[in-house]
Design a protein around this motif. Structure first.
Motif, mmCIF file in Angstrom:
data_model
loop_
_atom_site.group_PDB
_atom_site.id
_atom_site.type_symbol
_atom_site.label_atom_id
_atom_site.label_comp_id
_atom_site.label_asym_id
_atom_site.label_seq_id
_atom_site.Cartn_x
_atom_site.Cartn_y
_atom_site.Cartn_z
ATOM 1 N N UNK A 79 74.673 32.032 44.756
ATOM 2 C CA UNK A 79 73.297 31.641 45.107
ATOM 3 C C UNK A 79 72.932 30.341 44.408
ATOM 4 N N UNK A 80 72.197 29.523 45.100
ATOM 5 C CA UNK A 80 71.781 28.231 44.566
ATOM 6 C C UNK A 80 70.971 28.429 43.281
ATOM 7 N N UNK A 81 71.335 27.683 42.253
ATOM 8 C CA UNK A 81 70.627 27.788 40.981
ATOM 9 C C UNK A 81 71.297 28.718 39.992
ATOM 10 N N UNK A 82 72.314 29.452 40.441
ATOM 11 C CA UNK A 82 73.023 30.377 39.550
ATOM 12 C C UNK A 82 74.420 29.838 39.239
ATOM 13 N N UNK A 83 74.934 30.218 38.072
ATOM 14 C CA UNK A 83 76.219 29.675 37.626
ATOM 15 C C UNK A 83 77.415 30.484 38.110
ATOM 16 N N UNK A 84 77.162 31.772 38.356
ATOM 17 C CA UNK A 84 78.272 32.660 38.692
ATOM 18 C C UNK A 84 77.929 33.481 39.926
ATOM 19 N N UNK A 85 78.991 33.982 40.566
ATOM 20 C CA UNK A 85 78.797 34.714 41.807
ATOM 21 C C UNK A 85 79.034 36.206 41.652
ATOM 22 N N UNK A 86 79.546 36.785 42.706
ATOM 23 C CA UNK A 86 79.620 38.231 42.828
ATOM 24 C C UNK A 86 81.068 38.696 42.957
ATOM 25 N N UNK A 87 81.990 37.915 42.395
ATOM 26 C CA UNK A 87 83.398 38.312 42.440
ATOM 27 C C UNK A 87 83.768 39.060 41.168
ATOM 28 N N UNK A 88 84.431 40.209 41.299
ATOM 29 C CA UNK A 88 84.856 40.935 40.093
ATOM 30 C C UNK A 88 85.769 40.098 39.200
ATOM 31 N N UNK A 89 86.471 39.119 39.787
ATOM 32 C CA UNK A 89 87.410 38.319 39.005
ATOM 33 C C UNK A 89 86.711 37.316 38.090
ATOM 34 N N UNK A 90 85.419 37.129 38.269
ATOM 35 C CA UNK A 90 84.665 36.234 37.382
ATOM 36 C C UNK A 90 84.332 36.892 36.046
ATOM 37 N N UNK A 91 84.498 38.233 35.972
ATOM 38 C CA UNK A 91 83.981 38.950 34.806
ATOM 39 C C UNK A 91 85.095 39.594 33.990
ATOM 40 N N UNK A 92 85.991 38.737 33.520
ATOM 41 C CA UNK A 92 87.087 39.195 32.660
ATOM 42 C C UNK A 92 86.525 39.612 31.301
ATOM 43 N N UNK A 93 87.311 40.355 30.572
ATOM 44 C CA UNK A 93 86.903 40.791 29.226
ATOM 45 C C UNK A 93 86.612 39.578 28.344
ATOM 46 N N UNK A 94 87.448 38.549 28.451
ATOM 47 C CA UNK A 94 87.288 37.354 27.621
ATOM 48 C C UNK A 94 85.919 36.704 27.854
ATOM 49 N N UNK A 95 85.431 36.789 29.086
ATOM 50 C CA UNK A 95 84.170 36.132 29.425
ATOM 51 C C UNK A 95 82.945 37.012 29.175
ATOM 52 N N UNK A 96 83.007 38.276 29.590
ATOM 53 C CA UNK A 96 81.768 39.081 29.670
ATOM 54 C C UNK A 96 81.585 40.031 28.494
ATOM 55 N N UNK A 97 82.611 40.245 27.694
ATOM 56 C CA UNK A 97 82.521 41.233 26.615
ATOM 57 C C UNK A 97 81.320 40.951 25.700
ATOM 58 N N UNK A 98 80.442 41.959 25.547
ATOM 59 C CA UNK A 98 79.301 41.844 24.654
ATOM 60 C C UNK A 98 78.101 41.110 25.214
ATOM 61 N N UNK A 99 78.207 40.618 26.457
ATOM 62 C CA UNK A 99 77.112 39.832 27.041
ATOM 63 C C UNK A 99 76.272 40.667 28.002
ATOM 64 N N UNK A 100 75.054 40.199 28.219
ATOM 65 C CA UNK A 100 74.178 40.795 29.227
ATOM 66 C C UNK A 100 74.294 39.976 30.505
ATOM 67 N N UNK A 101 74.419 40.662 31.631
ATOM 68 C CA UNK A 101 74.531 40.001 32.928
ATOM 69 C C UNK A 101 73.295 40.324 33.760
ATOM 70 N N UNK A 102 72.614 39.284 34.250
ATOM 71 C CA UNK A 102 71.502 39.473 35.185
ATOM 72 C C UNK A 102 72.042 39.147 36.574
ATOM 73 N N UNK A 103 71.946 40.109 37.494
ATOM 74 C CA UNK A 103 72.653 40.010 38.774
ATOM 75 C C UNK A 103 71.717 40.238 39.959
ATOM 76 N N UNK A 104 71.834 39.379 40.958
ATOM 77 C CA UNK A 104 71.115 39.597 42.214
ATOM 78 C C UNK A 104 72.082 39.417 43.378
ATOM 79 N N UNK A 105 72.023 40.324 44.351
ATOM 80 C CA UNK A 105 72.925 40.244 45.508
ATOM 81 C C UNK A 105 72.153 40.490 46.795
ATOM 82 N N UNK A 106 72.764 40.153 47.905
ATOM 83 C CA UNK A 106 72.095 40.257 49.203
ATOM 84 C C UNK A 106 71.685 41.680 49.524
#
Length: 250
Positions: A79-106
């Motif tokens: 989505x325009x204005x967001x840095x990341x999408x809705x692919x499971x491959x974007x959320x590896x342990x190295x990237x997402x561990x310990x973080x909060x994710x705010x998510x919006x989908x169609x």
């Protein structure tokens, strides 16, 4: 009467949600391609929590306020204005561990908010990557269940019904199921289960077409594979968190 089994229904589209009494049911939000597959994956890989919101503006605003990862898609693309999408491959342990994710989908986060507005008190999310966790939980809870398919802009889609059918196929002995959409879902799953990717490709499923056009075959295959991220996302106090199997929902 105390030995009677709880009921299970399947809503094949958010447009039909009003037909079901969800106040006292466990509502399973199903958006296989790709919201609920991505939610399970991010939590499995150590995300602190996921905050599902129903608009891009809210996603951006909240992300800034709490310094979270903001992500989402509209029509299958970031989505325009967001840095990341809705692919499971974007959320590896190295990237997402310990973080909060705010998510919006169609479709998926929209259905979750619809269920909340209609009085649901007990929401989990389901996808093939966390199929066993969902089935084990539903059997253990012994409560009425609504399998809620996110569909695509209210139009019934194949992959969400396939997942509903997979759940029904595993839990049906524990529930009273008097629901044609549940029967349709299970029949579809039985026909597809030996090769689900091949099945939706052969049937030219609309969401398969959409994601394939974006070069996302790898995502599709992942989202149709059972138990790759076998945790139970549980909605409480505005967030999806991993349900601890020792917790009892009150």
């Amino acid at each position: 009467m105390s030995n009677s089994k709880p009921t299970l229904y399947t809503s094949p589209s958010p447009a039909l949600l009003d037909l079901y009494d969800i106040n006292n049911s466990i509502v399973v939000i199903i958006d296989v391609f790709r919201a609920t597959s991505t939610i399970a994956t991010a939590l499995y890989n150590g995300a602190k929590c996921i905050i599902p919101v129903d608009s891009v503006a809210k996603c951006i605003e909240l992300g800034k306020k709490i310094e979270a990862v903001t992500a989402g898609e509209r029509d299958g693309k970031i989505a325009e204005g967001l840095s990341y999408g809705n692919s499971p491959f974007e959320y590896s342990k190295e990237f997402i561990d310990g973080k909060t994710l705010v998510l919006t989908t169609t479709n998926g986060t929209k259905l979750l908010h619809m269920a909340l507005e209609r009085g649901s008190q007990h929401i989990i999310t389901g996808s093939f990557p966390n199929l066993s966790a969902v089935c084990d939980y539903l059997i253990q809870q012994k409560q009425p269940v609504l399998l809620g398919c996110a569909a695509w802009k209210d139009r019934v889609n194949m992959e969400d019904l396939l997942f509903a059918g997979a759940v029904i196929n595993q839990v049906k002995d524990h529930f009273t199921i008097n629901c044609d959409s549940s029967g349709i879902a299970e029949t579809l799953y039985k026909n597809a289960k030996s090769d689900m990717y091949g099945f939706i490709k052969e049937k030219n499923a609309t969401h398969y077409q959409r994601l394939t056009n974006f070069g996302l075959e790898k995502d599709i295959r992942y989202c149709l594979t059972p138990d790759l991220a076998n945790v139970l996302p549980f909605y409480e106090e505005g967030k999806l968190v991993v349900h601890n199997s020792t917790d009892n929902w009150q």
